[in-house]
Design a protein around this motif. Sequence first.
Motif, PDB file in Angstrom:
ATOM      1  N   TYR A  31      41.444  31.031  36.214  1.00 12.29           N
ATOM      2  CA  TYR A  31      40.692  32.281  36.125  1.00 12.29           C
ATOM      3  C   TYR A  31      41.566  33.311  35.423  1.00 12.29           C
ATOM      4  O   TYR A  31      42.764  33.094  35.217  1.00 12.29           O
ATOM      5  N   ARG A  33      43.425  35.117  32.579  1.00 15.38           N
ATOM      6  CA  ARG A  33      43.919  34.718  31.249  1.00 15.38           C
ATOM      7  C   ARG A  33      43.973  33.208  31.078  1.00 15.38           C
ATOM      8  O   ARG A  33      44.097  32.720  29.966  1.00 15.38           O
ATOM      9  N   ARG A  98      36.544  45.408  35.273  1.00 14.05           N
ATOM     10  CA  ARG A  98      35.668  45.507  34.102  1.00 14.05           C
ATOM     11  C   ARG A  98      34.499  44.534  34.255  1.00 14.05           C
ATOM     12  O   ARG A  98      34.684  43.397  34.704  1.00 14.05           O
ATOM     13  N   LEU A 163      47.269  47.972  35.467  1.00 14.78           N
ATOM     14  CA  LEU A 163      46.697  46.883  34.654  1.00 14.78           C
ATOM     15  C   LEU A 163      45.291  47.241  34.181  1.00 14.78           C
ATOM     16  O   LEU A 163      44.923  47.013  33.023  1.00 14.78           O
ATOM     17  N   LEU A 166      45.012  49.441  31.115  1.00 11.70           N
ATOM     18  CA  LEU A 166      45.484  48.932  29.816  1.00 11.70           C
ATOM     19  C   LEU A 166      44.332  48.706  28.845  1.00 11.70           C
ATOM     20  O   LEU A 166      44.543  48.584  27.646  1.00 11.70           O
ATOM     21  N   GLY A 173      41.339  42.232  25.473  1.00 12.13           N
ATOM     22  CA  GLY A 173      42.674  41.707  25.136  1.00 12.13           C
ATOM     23  C   GLY A 173      43.732  42.124  26.150  1.00 12.13           C
ATOM     24  O   GLY A 173      43.443  42.773  27.160  1.00 12.13           O
ATOM     25  N   TYR A 174      44.973  41.739  25.851  1.00 14.54           N
ATOM     26  CA  TYR A 174      46.091  42.010  26.764  1.00 14.54           C
ATOM     27  C   TYR A 174      47.150  42.868  26.071  1.00 14.54           C
ATOM     28  O   TYR A 174      47.418  42.697  24.880  1.00 14.54           O
ATOM     29  N   PRO A 177      52.220  45.848  30.058  1.00 11.00           N
ATOM     30  CA  PRO A 177      52.169  46.970  31.014  1.00 11.00           C
ATOM     31  C   PRO A 177      53.551  47.621  31.166  1.00 11.00           C
ATOM     32  O   PRO A 177      54.571  46.919  31.149  1.00 11.00           O
ATOM     33  N   LEU A 220      50.955  32.955  44.844  1.00  9.38           N
ATOM     34  CA  LEU A 220      51.200  33.975  43.815  1.00  9.38           C
ATOM     35  C   LEU A 220      52.511  33.794  43.052  1.00  9.38           C
ATOM     36  O   LEU A 220      52.603  34.198  41.890  1.00  9.38           O
ATOM     37  N   HIS A 227      52.664  33.965  34.391  1.00 11.29           N
ATOM     38  CA  HIS A 227      52.349  35.219  33.675  1.00 11.29           C
ATOM     39  C   HIS A 227      53.570  35.669  32.857  1.00 11.29           C
ATOM     40  O   HIS A 227      53.453  36.076  31.710  1.00 11.29           O
TER      41      HIS A 227
HETATM   42  P1  NDP Z   1      46.161  39.449  37.268  1.00 12.34           P
HETATM   43  O1  NDP Z   1      47.426  40.245  37.255  1.00 12.34           O
HETATM   44  O2  NDP Z   1      46.146  38.137  36.557  1.00 12.34           O
HETATM   45  O3  NDP Z   1      44.959  40.342  36.687  1.00 12.34           O
HETATM   46  C1  NDP Z   1      44.552  41.516  37.338  1.00 12.34           C
HETATM   47  C2  NDP Z   1      43.553  42.268  36.444  1.00 12.34           C
HETATM   48  O4  NDP Z   1      44.239  42.948  35.392  1.00 12.34           O
HETATM   49  C3  NDP Z   1      42.530  41.385  35.741  1.00 12.34           C
HETATM   50  O5  NDP Z   1      41.348  42.105  35.584  1.00 12.34           O
HETATM   51  C4  NDP Z   1      43.174  41.106  34.386  1.00 12.34           C
HETATM   52  O6  NDP Z   1      42.231  40.801  33.376  1.00 12.34           O
HETATM   53  C5  NDP Z   1      43.853  42.439  34.098  1.00 12.34           C
HETATM   54  N1  NDP Z   1      45.122  42.275  33.372  1.00 12.34           N
HETATM   55  C6  NDP Z   1      46.216  41.600  33.808  1.00 12.34           C
HETATM   56  N2  NDP Z   1      47.215  41.685  32.906  1.00 12.34           N
HETATM   57  C7  NDP Z   1      46.741  42.425  31.883  1.00 12.34           C
HETATM   58  C8  NDP Z   1      47.311  42.869  30.634  1.00 12.34           C
HETATM   59  N3  NDP Z   1      48.570  42.561  30.310  1.00 12.34           N
HETATM   60  N4  NDP Z   1      46.535  43.602  29.774  1.00 12.34           N
HETATM   61  C9  NDP Z   1      45.265  43.924  30.131  1.00 12.34           C
HETATM   62  N5  NDP Z   1      44.670  43.546  31.297  1.00 12.34           N
HETATM   63  C10 NDP Z   1      45.401  42.798  32.167  1.00 12.34           C
HETATM   64  O7  NDP Z   1      45.783  39.279  38.820  1.00 12.34           O
HETATM   65  P2  NDP Z   1      44.744  38.251  39.517  1.00 12.34           P
HETATM   66  O8  NDP Z   1      43.439  38.383  38.822  1.00 12.34           O
HETATM   67  O9  NDP Z   1      45.367  36.905  39.678  1.00 12.34           O
HETATM   68  O10 NDP Z   1      44.672  38.872  40.980  1.00 12.34           O
HETATM   69  C11 NDP Z   1      44.071  40.125  41.206  1.00 12.34           C
HETATM   70  C12 NDP Z   1      44.555  40.679  42.532  1.00 12.34           C
HETATM   71  O11 NDP Z   1      44.209  39.803  43.608  1.00 12.34           O
HETATM   72  C13 NDP Z   1      46.068  40.870  42.578  1.00 12.34           C
HETATM   73  O12 NDP Z   1      46.355  42.150  43.067  1.00 12.34           O
HETATM   74  C14 NDP Z   1      46.563  39.790  43.523  1.00 12.34           C
HETATM   75  O13 NDP Z   1      47.673  40.230  44.278  1.00 12.34           O
HETATM   76  C15 NDP Z   1      45.346  39.477  44.401  1.00 12.34           C
HETATM   77  N6  NDP Z   1      45.317  38.052  44.747  1.00 12.34           N
HETATM   78  C16 NDP Z   1      45.777  37.660  45.976  1.00 12.34           C
HETATM   79  C17 NDP Z   1      45.858  36.315  46.321  1.00 12.34           C
HETATM   80  C18 NDP Z   1      46.438  35.869  47.629  1.00 12.34           C
HETATM   81  O14 NDP Z   1      46.726  34.662  47.795  1.00 12.34           O
HETATM   82  N7  NDP Z   1      46.643  36.731  48.618  1.00 12.34           N
HETATM   83  C19 NDP Z   1      45.349  35.283  45.396  1.00 12.34           C
HETATM   84  C20 NDP Z   1      44.924  35.807  44.122  1.00 12.34           C
HETATM   85  C21 NDP Z   1      44.916  37.132  43.828  1.00 12.34           C
HETATM   86  P3  NDP Z   1      41.768  39.246  33.120  1.00 12.34           P
HETATM   87  O15 NDP Z   1      41.063  38.841  34.390  1.00 12.34           O
HETATM   88  O16 NDP Z   1      40.899  39.352  31.923  1.00 12.34           O
HETATM   89  O17 NDP Z   1      43.034  38.446  32.906  1.00 12.34           O
END
Ligand code: NDP
Length: 250
Positions: A31, A33, A98, A163, A166, A173-174, A177, A220, A227
């Motif tokens: 899920y 990226r 989003r 995040l 951004l 896109g990415y 941060p 995580l 990442h």
């Molecule tokens: P990510 O860091 O992969 O992504 C978080 C959000 O930010 C997404 O919408 C992502 O978009 C966007 N994003 C991330 N990096 C960038 C970047 N460099 N530029 C632009 N947009 C960016 O987190 P997760 O989606 O994996 O998790 C979300 C939350 O859920 C986190 O806070 C995490 O701690 C929590 N979580 C907890 C778990 C647990 O076991 N307790 C398990 C999983 C998540 P896109 O989706 O398009 O990549």
Amino acid sequence: MSIGWYGGLVALEFGLAVVTVVALLWIRAPYGRYQRGGWGPTVPGRVGWVVMESPAVLVFVAVFAAGSRCADLVPLVLLALWLCHYVYRAFVYPALMRPGARMPLLVVALAMVFNVLNATVNAWWVADLGGYADGWLTDPRFLAGVVLFFAGLVVHVRSDSTLRRLRGPGETGYRIPYGGAFRWVSSPNYAGEIVQWFGWALATWSPAGLAFAVYTTANLAPRAIDHHAWYRERFPDYPAERRALVPHLL
Ligand code: NDP
């Protein structure tokens, strides 16, 4: 629930942590990226997050309410702590994300099953087996745990917000941060959450709390490492001093 069953469920959660960390060493959870074909039908991301995280609120409250000590002071304080995180995660975070993103139904289903298990063992401990006297609120383990919990929560929520900002409307896109705890690590949102649940483990002084903290780390930490490698591959100007998850170390 008999104590034997309860112990079995907590042991299962520790076992899931081992299975998860081993699986994630080979497979990037599909899920965000790493979303790709071959993982079955997908659902809108917002719906997916609400569906998979809401059992952590609903099941926790239901099991808590059935506990023999659900009206005691300490269980109610711990309930409030739990809800601080999970109302944010299950309802606020999806509302802010989003629109347009999708995620595999399989990811949603697996997370839901985990959340049912995790909410059950934690709520049952807090509202029944824990047997906390009111004096627990001044115990150093509780106090240190609460400090860790809220410190982690602040880092976690602020990093989620960085995040989110951004991207402009319609962008997918990415970018790199910057600011806050991103100065030190690539995934402070994950680091904050891990600290939070170790704080919870300390504040509840429970096997269930420890199982959740260990599971969160197992889930995580590999994703944070992925990442970090992903950023470094794509951005030649990625800050060299930044680590994946633990400042200066990992
Ligand atoms: P990510 O860091 O992969 O992504 C978080 C959000 O930010 C997404 O919408 C992502 O978009 C966007 N994003 C991330 N990096 C960038 C970047 N460099 N530029 C632009 N947009 C960016 O987190 P997760 O989606 O994996 O998790 C979300 C939350 O859920 C986190 O806070 C995490 O701690 C929590 N979580 C907890 C778990 C647990 O076991 N307790 C398990 C999983 C998540 P896109 O989706 O398009 O990549």
